[in-house]
Design an enzyme around this catalytic site. Structure first.
Site, PDB file in Angstrom:
ATOM      1  CG  HIS A  14      -0.439   0.189   2.413  1.00  0.00           C
ATOM      2  ND1 HIS A  14       0.103   1.747   2.892  1.00  0.00           N
ATOM      3  CD2 HIS A  14       0.068  -0.648   3.523  1.00  0.00           C
ATOM      4  CE1 HIS A  14       0.646   1.560   4.297  1.00  0.00           C
ATOM      5  NE2 HIS A  14       0.648   0.307   4.346  1.00  0.00           N
ATOM      6  CB  CYS A  15       1.167   4.235  -1.587  1.00  0.00           C
ATOM      7  SG  CYS A  15      -0.091   4.383  -2.595  1.00  0.00           S
ATOM      8  CB  SER A  16      -1.352   8.088   0.341  1.00  0.00           C
ATOM      9  OG  SER A  16      -0.172   8.465   1.120  1.00  0.00           O
TER      10      SER A  16
END
Length: 746
Positions: A456-458
């Protein structure tokens, strides 16, 4: 082309890379067309009348436009003179004004329009006088921004485009290439009576998560009720969903993707359901592995590892805590807190399974699991940093395009190192290398170390799409075929909600005149970016135009404001008449300064694919031209595939499938153009690994030579290249070279 909707301007001079040619400029509803006779032809040769050549530019491809007084040549000479500061150079420049074969053409009374295109081509058009230039600039601005001002993607060319004969006769329609059930069956994630994984239809109507696909793969032990609770703990309700199973590996490890957790400022928020979902993803893989591996297999004793990959820099992730989001408290996902055997949530039994790499402790009737879960940060910067990096690269290429390519030895040897130094400062290749380093870590962990990965990232649609897709590309040879690559993009980018329209800014042209304020877009609080832009002002921003319709004293006030604006933005702004700025005494125009949500995320992905392809040219069924044309049609808006921000928008909101042609029809209708002759599909070559530090400029995409952008690897290569340059310089005539440059075949 409807003649009623076409504007034609004759005696227009096109300037590219130091060459110029006279032709006719045509503004049609969807394309700018420049028609001209090649320099080597006078229109009639050997009794045969030659047809003029044409350069077609679709409006969405124009990223930036500007208007300035004086011819293009004068503008370039003045910029060069200002940098040198020499009066002698200025006088020499005036004495060498190029002769334009148009009656009454004057370099001082002329005006020109400069176009920066998203495919890194640049055009300057000179007009006889400023009145003509103003009219063309105004019409071109309107045609460029109609999608933005009307807030309606149905004004784009894709909704008027009709497929050609080749595209009509394809056995499979491009919209039907990706079938999620079929693809998950191929991966081994969907089986009859599967006791490990299941398909959830919780998002069938896209109400659970508007940016997710309507089909999700989750562990069979997790109910939809748990998924609903998990969604409250993940940004934009983007829960962990399984997207890939490494079936060619002995262990069958999985990749899942999601968005950041909403842990809050003090890292105290947690979700038992979210922890349970991730734990069950790991458990399901382990149970399936134990079910398929025989007891005497050498891999039986290999311990399971689990990795949560946060693609952001650590500082960015920590900054998100102030906004209520952040990153996982890894101790919660290692099972260090006591978990009761009877959870009461319908989640299935909580007892441990025999094959788990865990330690179980009993303490007063409470069962405790310790799972090997680690977390890493990958230091991939956000969309704003990537946009700034590309802007620097585009500015360098724009400056290069104004002058002819030198074939002299001394100039070549001195100019290229300076160019390469400037290119290095953009840090574009460095950022590609960081992305590839993350992919390298993930692929090796999965293939060699029996590791399951949560990415995941943001918000889980930019960096997550890049790294997840690239990892699968390296692990699964199917995704390196033409069909498989199409399926990969449909699955990881389109269905999982990459914001194609927002990131490409369709209908947005920096410097164009917006004749009216854009219509209010449909507001969705879930669609805003989680990472704010830097507080610094953009160098491209400009003040809004102000005006008045009266005369006398009001005219003086208006002219004073206009003079101030022209002085500040003379290089990039259009010089407008009073009628353009004022209508019935009211403000009527503004200058578009760009979208803060625009970013070259998909461009980076294609560039990373090119880097891997360059190191393993025989492992890909498609060639680099395939990637280059895919990059072009991402921006062209000729096909409907890249017009929306989610699967929901494609299928339900805009019904793109019913009204447009898929971009895959373009590629499937001409497969020979995009097939790699070096491709070999050997069974022993399932996975590929690469050197993430070995990155080079994709010079074909940027319209320059390999030597210009990458330099020569050794002195022998340099000598041979210099011999070829000298040979080409002696054999090529100026007219033929200028024709090649003007046609964009440099």
């Amino acid at each position: 082309m409807d003649p009623l909707n076409v504007s034609t301007v004759k005696n227009v001079v096109l300037n590219r890379r130091g060459y110029n040619i006279i032709g006719t400029l045509i503004l049609s509803p969807y394309h700018l067309v420049f028609s001209f006779l090649p320099p080597s032809s006078s229109g009639q040769e050997n009794g045969t009348v030659k047809q003029p050549k044409e350069i077609w530019i679709c409006y969405p491809m124009i990223e930036r436009m500007s208007k300035s007084r004086g011819s293009s040549w004068m503008n370039n000479a003045n910029a060069n003179g200002n940098s040198s500061g020499s009066n002698e150079d200025s006088g020499r420049s005036e004495a060498t004004l190029p002769k334009i074969d148009i009656d009454n053409f004057d370099h001082y009374s002329a005006s020109h329009i400069r176009l920066h295109c998203r495919d890194f081509t640049y055009y300057s058009f000179d007009f006889m006088n400023d009145l003509i230039c103003i009219e063309v600039f105004s019409k071109l601005s309107f045609l460029n921004t109609v999608c933005k001002t009307e807030n309606d993607i149905q004004t784009l060319y894709a909704f008027d485009y009709r497929p050609n004969a080749l595209e009509l006769n394809l056995p499979v329609n491009g919209w039907n290439i990706y079938d999620p059930i079929k693809e998950y069956k191929r991966l081994g994630l969907v089986k009859e009576d599967d006791k490990f994984w299941r398909i959830s239809n919780l998002n069938n109507d896209y109400k659970f998560c508007p940016s997710y696909p309507n089909i999700l793969v989750v562990p069979s032990t997790i109910s939809d009720n748990v998924l609903k609770h998990t969604a409250k703990f993940r940004s934009k309700q983007r829960i962990p969903a399984v997207v890939y199973k490494h079936k060619s590996g002995v262990n069958g490890n999985v990749i899942a993707r999601c968005s950041q957790p909403l842990v809050g400022l003090n890292l105290q928020n947690r979700s038992i359901q979210d922890e349970k979902l991730i734990a069950e993803i790991f458990k399901s893989q382990e149970r399936e592995r134990q079910d398929q591996i025989s007891e005497d297999d050498d891999f039986q004793g290999q311990p399971q590892k689990n990795l949560i990959v946060d693609l952001r820099p650590l500082t960015n992730a920590m900054a998100q805590h102030a906004l209520g989001a952040g990153t996982e408290n890894i101790d919660n996902y290692r099972g260090k807190d006591p978990i009761k055997n009877n959870n009461g949530n319908g989640n299935g039994p909580a007892n441990s399974n025999p094959g788990l790499e865990t330690s179980s402790l009993s303490n007063g009737g409470v069962h405790q699991e310790h799972r090997l879960v680690n977390k890493i940060f990958c230091n991939i910067d956000n969309i704003h940093v990537m946009r700034d990096s590309l802007n620097k690269l585009s500015a360098i290429l724009n400056d290069l395009d104004k002058y002819p390519v030198s074939n002299t030895t001394n100039k070549t040897q001195s100019a290229y190192p300076l160019l390469q130094q400037a290119l290095t400062k953009t840090q574009w290749l460095h950022r590609l290398s960081i992305i590839l380093q993350s992919v390298d870590r993930i692929t090796k962990s999965i293939h060699f170390n029996n590791t399951n990965v949560i990415i995941h990232c943001s918000d889980g649609w930019d960096r997550t799409s890049q790294v997840s897709a690239l990892s699968q590309l390296c692990l699964d040879p199917y995704y390196r075929t033409i069909e498989g690559f199409m399926v990969l993009i449909e699955k990881e980018w389109m269905s999982f909600g990459f914001k194609f329209a927002t990131r490409s800014d369709h209908g947005g042209c920096i410097g164009a005149i917006l004749k009216k304020e854009p219509k209010q877009a449909r507001l969705d609080p879930n669609e805003s970016s989680s990472e704010p832009a830097p507080a610094t002002a953009s160098p491209n921003t400009s003040d809004s135009y102000l005006g008045s319709s009266g005369y006398g004293s009001t005219v003086a006030s208006f002219l004073q404001r206009a003079a101030t604006h022209i002085k500040n933005t003379a290089a990039n702004s259009a010089l407008l008449s009073d009628s353009d700025l004022v209508e019935n005494g009211k403000f009527n125009s503004s200058i578009y300064t760009g979208s803060n949500e625009k970013s070259p995320i998909f461009h980076q992905f294609l560039d990373c694919v090119y880097q891997i392809y360059r190191q393993h040219p025989s492992k890909f069924e498609f060639n680099s031209r395939f990637l280059k044309r895919l990059f072009y049609h991402y921006y062209s808006c000729q096909y409907g595939s890249f017009l929306c921000d989610s699967e929901r928008e494609l299928k339900e909101v805009n019904k793109v499938h019913d009204s447009t042609v898929s971009v895959w029809d373009y590629f499937n209708s001409r497969p020979k153009e995009f097939t790699n002759p070096l491709y070999t599909s050997l069974k022993e070559d399932q996975e590929i690994f690469f050197n993430f530090a070995d990155v080079k400029w994709w010079f074909e995409l940027y319209g320059r030579s390999d030597e210009e952008m990458n330099g020569l690897s050794n002195s022998l290569d340099r000598k041979f290249a210099q011999m070829r340059l000298n040979q080409n310089a002696s054999s090529a005539s100026p007219s033929s070279e200028s024709s090649q440059v003007l046609n964009g075949n440099s």
